[in-house]
Design a protein around this motif. Structure first.
Motif, PDB file in Angstrom:
ATOM      1  N   UNK A 156       0.821  -1.212   0.000  1.00 40.92           N
ATOM      2  CA  UNK A 156       0.000   0.000   0.000  1.00 40.92           C
ATOM      3  C   UNK A 156       0.856   1.264   0.000  1.00 40.92           C
ATOM      4  N   UNK A 157       1.965   1.233   0.734  1.00 37.23           N
ATOM      5  CA  UNK A 157       2.773   2.450   0.848  1.00 37.23           C
ATOM      6  C   UNK A 157       3.572   2.772  -0.408  1.00 37.23           C
ATOM      7  N   UNK A 158       3.439   1.928  -1.457  1.00 38.92           N
ATOM      8  CA  UNK A 158       4.090   2.242  -2.731  1.00 38.92           C
ATOM      9  C   UNK A 158       3.108   2.826  -3.744  1.00 38.92           C
ATOM     10  N   UNK A 159       1.822   2.831  -3.402  1.00 41.45           N
ATOM     11  CA  UNK A 159       0.804   3.341  -4.330  1.00 41.45           C
ATOM     12  C   UNK A 159       0.843   4.862  -4.380  1.00 41.45           C
ATOM     13  N   UNK A 160       0.897   5.422  -5.593  1.00 44.45           N
ATOM     14  CA  UNK A 160       0.780   6.867  -5.782  1.00 44.45           C
ATOM     15  C   UNK A 160      -0.665   7.217  -6.159  1.00 44.45           C
ATOM     16  N   UNK A 175       2.700   3.244  -9.138  1.00 43.37           N
ATOM     17  CA  UNK A 175       3.319   3.077  -7.827  1.00 43.37           C
ATOM     18  C   UNK A 175       4.740   3.629  -7.874  1.00 43.37           C
ATOM     19  N   UNK A 176       5.440   3.445  -6.801  1.00 43.38           N
ATOM     20  CA  UNK A 176       6.827   3.915  -6.712  1.00 43.38           C
ATOM     21  C   UNK A 176       7.709   3.251  -7.759  1.00 43.38           C
ATOM     22  N   UNK A 204      -7.873   8.514  -8.534  1.00 50.96           N
ATOM     23  CA  UNK A 204      -7.930   8.118  -7.124  1.00 50.96           C
ATOM     24  C   UNK A 204      -6.502   8.189  -6.605  1.00 50.96           C
ATOM     25  N   UNK A 205      -6.297   8.791  -5.431  1.00 54.18           N
ATOM     26  CA  UNK A 205      -4.937   8.988  -4.926  1.00 54.18           C
ATOM     27  C   UNK A 205      -4.751   8.368  -3.541  1.00 54.18           C
ATOM     28  N   UNK A 221       0.780  16.562  -6.525  1.00 52.35           N
ATOM     29  CA  UNK A 221       2.109  16.154  -6.976  1.00 52.35           C
ATOM     30  C   UNK A 221       2.649  15.025  -6.093  1.00 52.35           C
ATOM     31  N   UNK A 222       3.430  14.133  -6.729  1.00 52.56           N
ATOM     32  CA  UNK A 222       3.963  12.956  -6.049  1.00 52.56           C
ATOM     33  C   UNK A 222       5.495  12.970  -6.057  1.00 52.56           C
TER      34      UNK A 222
END
Length: 249
Positions: A156-160, A175-176, A204-205, A221-222
């Motif tokens: 989940x923590x790699x999803x942008x 993702x990352x 969706x972010x 921005x990511x």
């Protein structure tokens, strides 16, 4: 659970399929979602449509007299799927050190010369590992998506963010480390994890991965420099979610 076998020996193909089915019956496990047996590497690679730790690949190393073909296939699998389990099943035990050189993170290495009992036990151990962990991936660690057309798992923590594709009925996940296109709807994406925010009819972010929000330009921005739009009506809710995960607007 999805199981793939690559072996160009027809007799070994039947042996593997029979062994796997007997293991499931013996343990009274729920039926596997898919069991595919292939004799050609390109067939297996073409059949890969998903990513995730719900998949396991049993690979022979020597295919069509190419001594290290299975290792090359494992590299291709690992490029497409960093989460699946890879198990080598071969008579070439001398190739064990090479599996480290190919950097495919093999889960196991099973010698075909083992007795039937020992061989089945090793296959069972690998399947049991996968089966017992099918439900342990908690929402706070892994995003799991599944509908009638697609299934995948990503940290989940790699999803942008997700966006609608130009291809009808398809969504693109960024993702990352990867870009993944799959069949689905943005409403389904949010339904699978309420931490995700629908910020626009096309996006969706993941609020926890937002670097900044430009309120005037209505842009998000990511960390990798990518961006997406925010609708005027969704801005307030997004800012609240953004601040809630420890950011500052």
């Amino acid at each position: 659970m999805k199981i793939f076998v690559l072996d160009d020996d027809k007799q070994q193909q039947v042996y593997m399929e029979t062994t796997i089915r007997r293991i499931f019956e013996k343990n009274s496990w729920e039926a596997f979602q898919l069991l595919e047996i292939y004799g050609k590497p390109e067939q297996l690679i073409d059949a890969m449509h998903e990513r995730g730790s719900h998949q396991i690949f049993f690979l022979d190393i020597e295919i069509k007299k190419e001594a290290q073909k299975g290792l090359e296939v494992a590299q291709q699998i690992r490029k497409q799927d960093p989460y699946a389990l890879i198990v080598f099943v071969t008579t070439h035990s001398e190739f064990l050190p090479l599996t480290f050189r190919y950097q495919v993170s093999a889960f196991d290495f099973i010698d075909k010369n083992l007795s039937d009992e020992d061989f089945a036990e090793r296959i069972e151990q690998d399947l049991a590992y996968l089966y017992e962990r099918r439900d342990i991936y908690q929402a706070d660690e892994t995003y799991i998506f599944e509908n009638g057309h697609s299934e995948f798992q990503v940290p989940f923590n790699e999803i942008y963010y997700f966006e609608t594709s130009e291809v009808p009925h398809k969504i693109i996940l960024y993702t990352k480390t990867q870009r993944l296109e799959f069949y689905g709807q943005l409403s389904e994406v949010v339904d699978h994890d309420k931490r995700l925010i629908r910020c626009h009819r096309s996006f969706v972010v993941n609020p926890g991965k937002i670097s900044s929000i430009d309120k005037d330009k209505k842009m998000v921005f990511f960390p990798n420099g990518s961006s997406c739009y925010v609708s005027r009506y969704k801005m307030k809710g997004l800012l609240e979610a953004f601040r809630k995960v420890g950011k500052h607007g």
